[in-house]
Design an enzyme around this catalytic site. Sequence first.
Site, PDB file in Angstrom:
ATOM      1  CB  THR A 101       8.242   2.437   1.944  1.00  0.00           C
ATOM      2  OG1 THR A 101       8.669   1.474   1.366  1.00  0.00           O
ATOM      3  CG2 THR A 101       9.310   3.041   2.782  1.00  0.00           C
ATOM      4  CE  LYS A 105      12.035   1.288   0.249  1.00  0.00           C
ATOM      5  NZ  LYS A 105      12.326   1.060  -1.092  1.00  0.00           N
ATOM      6  CE  LYS A 127       6.057   6.217   1.397  1.00  0.00           C
ATOM      7  NZ  LYS A 127       5.745   5.041   1.013  1.00  0.00           N
ATOM      8  CG  LEU A 181      -1.920  -1.216   1.271  1.00  0.00           C
ATOM      9  CD1 LEU A 181      -2.353  -1.426   2.765  1.00  0.00           C
ATOM     10  CD2 LEU A 181      -2.945  -1.081   0.200  1.00  0.00           C
ATOM     11  N   PRO A 182       0.423   2.477  -0.290  1.00  0.00           N
ATOM     12  CG  PRO A 182      -0.985   3.987  -1.534  1.00  0.00           C
ATOM     13  CD  PRO A 182      -1.164   2.752  -0.723  1.00  0.00           C
TER      14      PRO A 182
HETATM   15  P1  NAD Z   1       0.925   2.724  -6.214  1.00  0.00           P
HETATM   16  O1  NAD Z   1       0.234   3.971  -5.483  1.00  0.00           O
HETATM   17  O2  NAD Z   1       1.224   2.510  -7.669  1.00  0.00           O
HETATM   18  O3  NAD Z   1       0.038   1.518  -5.489  1.00  0.00           O
HETATM   19  C1  NAD Z   1      -0.554   1.327  -4.382  1.00  0.00           C
HETATM   20  C2  NAD Z   1      -2.053   0.533  -4.648  1.00  0.00           C
HETATM   21  O4  NAD Z   1      -2.740   0.487  -3.322  1.00  0.00           O
HETATM   22  C3  NAD Z   1      -2.864   1.256  -5.619  1.00  0.00           C
HETATM   23  O5  NAD Z   1      -3.514   0.448  -6.550  1.00  0.00           O
HETATM   24  C4  NAD Z   1      -4.165   1.864  -4.573  1.00  0.00           C
HETATM   25  O6  NAD Z   1      -5.300   1.850  -5.312  1.00  0.00           O
HETATM   26  C5  NAD Z   1      -3.984   0.664  -3.753  1.00  0.00           C
HETATM   27  N1  NAD Z   1      -4.701   1.228  -2.330  1.00  0.00           N
HETATM   28  C6  NAD Z   1      -4.582   2.308  -1.587  1.00  0.00           C
HETATM   29  N2  NAD Z   1      -5.522   2.349  -0.414  1.00  0.00           N
HETATM   30  C7  NAD Z   1      -5.972   1.083  -0.492  1.00  0.00           C
HETATM   31  C8  NAD Z   1      -6.861   0.241   0.280  1.00  0.00           C
HETATM   32  N3  NAD Z   1      -7.334   0.796   1.708  1.00  0.00           N
HETATM   33  N4  NAD Z   1      -7.229  -1.051   0.154  1.00  0.00           N
HETATM   34  C9  NAD Z   1      -6.695  -1.646  -1.085  1.00  0.00           C
HETATM   35  N5  NAD Z   1      -6.006  -1.154  -1.836  1.00  0.00           N
HETATM   36  C10 NAD Z   1      -5.398   0.180  -1.644  1.00  0.00           C
HETATM   37  O7  NAD Z   1       2.254   2.403  -5.379  1.00  0.00           O
HETATM   38  P2  NAD Z   1       3.456   1.416  -5.548  1.00  0.00           P
HETATM   39  O8  NAD Z   1       4.493   2.341  -6.516  1.00  0.00           O
HETATM   40  O9  NAD Z   1       2.917   0.182  -5.980  1.00  0.00           O
HETATM   41  O10 NAD Z   1       4.091   1.749  -3.975  1.00  0.00           O
HETATM   42  C11 NAD Z   1       3.640   0.796  -3.033  1.00  0.00           C
HETATM   43  C12 NAD Z   1       4.651   0.729  -1.773  1.00  0.00           C
HETATM   44  O11 NAD Z   1       5.844   0.408  -1.979  1.00  0.00           O
HETATM   45  C13 NAD Z   1       4.793   2.449  -1.287  1.00  0.00           C
HETATM   46  O12 NAD Z   1       4.872   2.307   0.218  1.00  0.00           O
HETATM   47  C14 NAD Z   1       6.252   2.821  -1.923  1.00  0.00           C
HETATM   48  O13 NAD Z   1       6.927   3.781  -1.140  1.00  0.00           O
HETATM   49  C15 NAD Z   1       6.979   1.338  -1.838  1.00  0.00           C
HETATM   50  N6  NAD Z   1       7.864   1.210  -2.965  1.00  0.00           N
HETATM   51  C16 NAD Z   1       7.662   1.733  -4.375  1.00  0.00           C
HETATM   52  C17 NAD Z   1       8.761   1.279  -5.145  1.00  0.00           C
HETATM   53  C18 NAD Z   1       8.513   1.553  -6.758  1.00  0.00           C
HETATM   54  O14 NAD Z   1       9.355   1.650  -7.246  1.00  0.00           O
HETATM   55  N7  NAD Z   1       6.969   2.094  -7.082  1.00  0.00           N
HETATM   56  C19 NAD Z   1      10.073   0.808  -4.674  1.00  0.00           C
HETATM   57  C20 NAD Z   1       9.870   0.282  -3.605  1.00  0.00           C
HETATM   58  C21 NAD Z   1       9.110   0.586  -2.607  1.00  0.00           C
END
Ligand code: NAD
Length: 320
Positions: free
Chosen positions: A119, A194, A269, A82-83
Amino acid sequence: MGTKDSGLSNKESNNTAKPNIAFIGLGNMGAPMAENLLKAGYTLSVYDLSAEATARLQQAGASVADSPKDAASNAQVVISMLPAGKHVHSVYLGDDGADGADGLLAELPKGTLVIDSSTIAAADARLVAEAASKLGIDFLDAPVSGGTGGAIAGSLTFIVGGSDDAFAKAEPILAVMGKNIFHAGEHGAGQVAKICNNMLLGILMAGTAEAINLGVKNGLDPKVLSDIMLQSSGRNWTLEVYNPYPQVMENVPSSNGYKGGFMSKLMQKDLNLAMQTAKDTDVETPMGAKATELYEAHTVENGEKDFSSIMARHDSSVLS
Ligand code: NAD
């Protein structure tokens, strides 16, 4: 409420019997991670607020649930991607206060393994872990590094905080989505490691964009300069796999209008989490503070774009 046994044991997780998995959060990272679990033969029930996100997974063979509770109804393992902390709090503990009574944890059988790969602040991870522990549920914070490329390739680095026992149960599952699985320590330790990593990544991306811009403004070709730095002492992960200048590298966000990847607002964030941790523990992080300042200004207009779009701070034409 938290009284049945999930049926997941060390023995089971180490042999061929595969636990059913509920996967919550199918964004840029969660979707390819869930797809890799399906490819490895796991049965997945998925949930996301976005119908577009769940449709992709349905096509790949997952069943789509109407709520986190529905997704977990037949699962021994729950994974979330999740975000931010508020989303993790809301899913697991609910929105009616800190007692967790209206969250998913209260619905899970005893012995369920919960792996949160979002994260978030170490303090938030510890809060959920404590609530889980009271219900006899194993919780791990397991944030990842490696970007969307690593999520697609199944080569992520997992940085895990939690008990030895829970880590042993999770390892075979994490190994499907990642190549390097680290046990950083107790609850919250995964998140601390992280944010240290991502503070450094924010500094490296901002610095790499700055160096390429200096070269380009002085007549160098961005690809030639990148190749030179890649074989010189400025070499770093952003030059290796995530160059911020358009068309220097194929299949990276900078060559695709900075779409997909890791949104600038998520990098901001993470930098804020690092700054808060530094403040709370009285540690100096001047370079991290500068990167935080740069991303804070950048996200005002470009929060949804990949974090390599920090390049636009020097040259706005890269956005066109
Ligand atoms: P994103 O915004 O693409 O995906 C998040 C998903 O969560 C979305 O599809 C959203 O609809 C869903 N969501 C939000 N609230 C929800 C809820 N209450 N119930 C169900 N689904 C819900 O984000 P991302 O890039 O996939 O990143 C996710 C996490 O991973 C973050 O914490 C980010 O910091 C971390 N991260 C991302 C990357 C990257 O390269 N994108 C790399 C490492 C870590």
